[in-house]
Design a protein around this motif. Structure first.
Motif, PDB file in Angstrom:
ATOM      1  N   THR A 289      15.948   2.917   0.576  1.00 26.10           N
ATOM      2  CA  THR A 289      16.002   3.336   1.979  1.00 26.10           C
ATOM      3  C   THR A 289      15.276   2.277   2.807  1.00 26.10           C
ATOM      4  OG1 THR A 289      13.947   4.610   1.773  1.00 26.10           O
ATOM      5  CG2 THR A 289      16.016   5.809   1.425  1.00 26.10           C
ATOM      6  N   PRO A 290      15.635   2.135   4.099  1.00 30.92           N
ATOM      7  CA  PRO A 290      14.925   1.174   4.945  1.00 30.92           C
ATOM      8  C   PRO A 290      13.432   1.481   5.019  1.00 30.92           C
ATOM      9  CG  PRO A 290      16.938   1.922   6.006  1.00 30.92           C
ATOM     10  CD  PRO A 290      16.731   2.805   4.801  1.00 30.92           C
ATOM     11  N   VAL A 291      12.643   0.439   5.237  1.00 29.17           N
ATOM     12  CA  VAL A 291      11.186   0.565   5.340  1.00 29.17           C
ATOM     13  C   VAL A 291      10.768   0.107   6.734  1.00 29.17           C
ATOM     14  CG1 VAL A 291       8.983  -0.344   4.508  1.00 29.17           C
ATOM     15  CG2 VAL A 291      10.788   0.218   2.877  1.00 29.17           C
ATOM     16  N   GLU A 292      10.044   0.973   7.442  1.00 34.37           N
ATOM     17  CA  GLU A 292       9.552   0.602   8.766  1.00 34.37           C
ATOM     18  C   GLU A 292       8.124   0.069   8.655  1.00 34.37           C
ATOM     19  OE1 GLU A 292       9.729   2.447  13.134  1.00 34.37           O
ATOM     20  OE2 GLU A 292       8.366   3.555  11.812  1.00 34.37           O
ATOM     21  N   LEU A 293       7.909  -1.068   9.300  1.00 36.44           N
ATOM     22  CA  LEU A 293       6.567  -1.648   9.426  1.00 36.44           C
ATOM     23  C   LEU A 293       6.125  -1.476  10.871  1.00 36.44           C
ATOM     24  CD1 LEU A 293       6.953  -5.023   7.500  1.00 36.44           C
ATOM     25  CD2 LEU A 293       5.446  -3.149   6.873  1.00 36.44           C
ATOM     26  N   LYS A 294       5.114  -0.661  11.078  1.00 37.18           N
ATOM     27  CA  LYS A 294       4.565  -0.507  12.420  1.00 37.18           C
ATOM     28  C   LYS A 294       3.698  -1.729  12.746  1.00 37.18           C
ATOM     29  CE  LYS A 294       4.530   4.528  12.242  1.00 37.18           C
ATOM     30  NZ  LYS A 294       4.960   4.829  10.881  1.00 37.18           N
ATOM     31  N   PRO A 295       3.358  -1.954  13.996  1.00 35.31           N
ATOM     32  CA  PRO A 295       2.500  -3.085  14.345  1.00 35.31           C
ATOM     33  C   PRO A 295       1.212  -3.099  13.506  1.00 35.31           C
ATOM     34  CG  PRO A 295       3.414  -2.134  16.322  1.00 35.31           C
ATOM     35  CD  PRO A 295       3.803  -1.221  15.191  1.00 35.31           C
ATOM     36  N   LEU A 296       0.899  -4.240  12.955  1.00 33.66           N
ATOM     37  CA  LEU A 296      -0.261  -4.508  12.104  1.00 33.66           C
ATOM     38  C   LEU A 296      -0.229  -3.762  10.772  1.00 33.66           C
ATOM     39  CD1 LEU A 296      -3.132  -4.710  14.732  1.00 33.66           C
ATOM     40  CD2 LEU A 296      -1.790  -6.573  13.734  1.00 33.66           C
ATOM     41  N   GLU A 297       0.890  -3.168  10.422  1.00 27.63           N
ATOM     42  CA  GLU A 297       1.017  -2.482   9.141  1.00 27.63           C
ATOM     43  C   GLU A 297       1.525  -3.449   8.084  1.00 27.63           C
ATOM     44  OE1 GLU A 297       2.636   1.832   7.629  1.00 27.63           O
ATOM     45  OE2 GLU A 297       3.894   0.726   9.038  1.00 27.63           O
ATOM     46  N   ARG A 298       1.097  -3.214   6.836  1.00 27.87           N
ATOM     47  CA  ARG A 298       1.548  -4.022   5.710  1.00 27.87           C
ATOM     48  C   ARG A 298       2.105  -3.102   4.637  1.00 27.87           C
ATOM     49  NH1 ARG A 298      -3.962  -3.601   5.771  1.00 27.87           N
ATOM     50  NH2 ARG A 298      -4.914  -2.761   3.884  1.00 27.87           N
ATOM     51  N   LYS A 299       3.122  -3.593   3.937  1.00 29.25           N
ATOM     52  CA  LYS A 299       3.713  -2.825   2.844  1.00 29.25           C
ATOM     53  C   LYS A 299       4.207  -3.769   1.765  1.00 29.25           C
ATOM     54  CE  LYS A 299       4.972   1.342   5.282  1.00 29.25           C
ATOM     55  NZ  LYS A 299       6.031   2.194   5.805  1.00 29.25           N
ATOM     56  N   LEU A 300       4.184  -3.261   0.526  1.00 34.02           N
ATOM     57  CA  LEU A 300       4.703  -4.001  -0.615  1.00 34.02           C
ATOM     58  C   LEU A 300       6.198  -3.724  -0.720  1.00 34.02           C
ATOM     59  CD1 LEU A 300       4.042  -5.782  -3.088  1.00 34.02           C
ATOM     60  CD2 LEU A 300       3.672  -3.664  -4.367  1.00 34.02           C
ATOM     61  N   ILE A 301       7.000  -4.774  -0.666  1.00 34.67           N
ATOM     62  CA  ILE A 301       8.449  -4.659  -0.686  1.00 34.67           C
ATOM     63  C   ILE A 301       8.964  -5.156  -2.042  1.00 34.67           C
ATOM     64  CG2 ILE A 301      10.610  -5.297   0.449  1.00 34.67           C
ATOM     65  CD1 ILE A 301       8.688  -3.685   2.252  1.00 34.67           C
ATOM     66  N   PRO A 302       9.699  -4.321  -2.772  1.00 40.19           N
ATOM     67  CA  PRO A 302      10.240  -4.750  -4.067  1.00 40.19           C
ATOM     68  C   PRO A 302      11.424  -5.695  -3.902  1.00 40.19           C
ATOM     69  CG  PRO A 302      10.911  -2.499  -3.585  1.00 40.19           C
ATOM     70  CD  PRO A 302      10.002  -2.927  -2.463  1.00 40.19           C
ATOM     71  N   THR A 303      11.653  -6.510  -4.940  1.00 43.18           N
ATOM     72  CA  THR A 303      12.772  -7.467  -4.920  1.00 43.18           C
ATOM     73  C   THR A 303      13.765  -7.237  -6.049  1.00 43.18           C
ATOM     74  OG1 THR A 303      11.650  -9.084  -6.315  1.00 43.18           O
ATOM     75  CG2 THR A 303      11.271  -9.248  -3.920  1.00 43.18           C
ATOM     76  N   GLY A 304      13.343  -6.540  -7.101  1.00 43.30           N
ATOM     77  CA  GLY A 304      14.203  -6.370  -8.268  1.00 43.30           C
ATOM     78  C   GLY A 304      14.277  -7.605  -9.145  1.00 43.30           C
ATOM     79  N   LEU A 305      13.440  -8.610  -8.865  1.00 44.58           N
ATOM     80  CA  LEU A 305      13.466  -9.874  -9.601  1.00 44.58           C
ATOM     81  C   LEU A 305      12.271  -9.990 -10.538  1.00 44.58           C
ATOM     82  CD1 LEU A 305      14.395 -12.285  -6.674  1.00 44.58           C
ATOM     83  CD2 LEU A 305      15.938 -11.304  -8.394  1.00 44.58           C
TER      84      LEU A 305
END
Length: 144
Positions: free
Chosen positions: A32-48
């Motif tokens: 599902t899409p991931v929203e990044l709010k201002p100054l927010e950080r998140k770990l995004i998977p790549t499948g690699l």
């Protein structure tokens, strides 16, 4: 150089966009899409998953287009993937803008540069050789 890779995503393998490119675009692998709010950080998977040869690392770097257009960068840039790491490559994105940003599946979120590196063996000393610069740092040369 050949590098072993497992691609658990449904996206194409990273590739060089032009014959002289240093980096390969890496895509988000999301259910599902991931929203990044201002100054927010998140770990995004790549499948690699990769297996680099000894003496090499993969550096994960921001994409200039995302940075200038949306303020999206990598928190730990450049991120290093060591030759002995076998887990999934994850990308720590940060939104440095004032607007929310949505990361979609398949979006090109960073670039990977494979580079050689060296390891050092420390040689303890009591003093170091003198240079013209000496201990000057952080703006020591002043404005020109």
């Amino acid at each position: 150089m050949k590098v072993k890779i497992i691609n658990k995503s449904h996206h194409p393998l990273p590739h060089y966009a032009t014959p002289l490119s240093a980096g390969m675009d890496i895509r988000a692998f999301l259910t599902t899409p991931v929203e990044l709010k201002p100054l927010e950080r998140k770990l995004i998977p790549t499948g690699l998953y990769i297996a680099l040869p000894e003496g090499f690392e993969a550096q994960m770097r921001p994409r200039s287009g995302l940075a200038i257009k949306h303020g999206i960068s990598l928190l730990n840039t450049p991120g290093t993937i060591d030759a002995d790491y076998r887990g999934e490559i994850g990308i720590i994105l940060i939104n440095l803008s004032n607007e929310p940003f949505v990361v979609n599946d398949g979006e090109r979120i960073c670039q990977m540069v494979i580079t050689a590196h060296s390891q050092v063996e420390w040689q303890p000393e009591e003093s170091l050789d003198e240079t013209e610069r000496g201990a000057g740092g952080f703006g020591h040369t002043g404005k020109q």
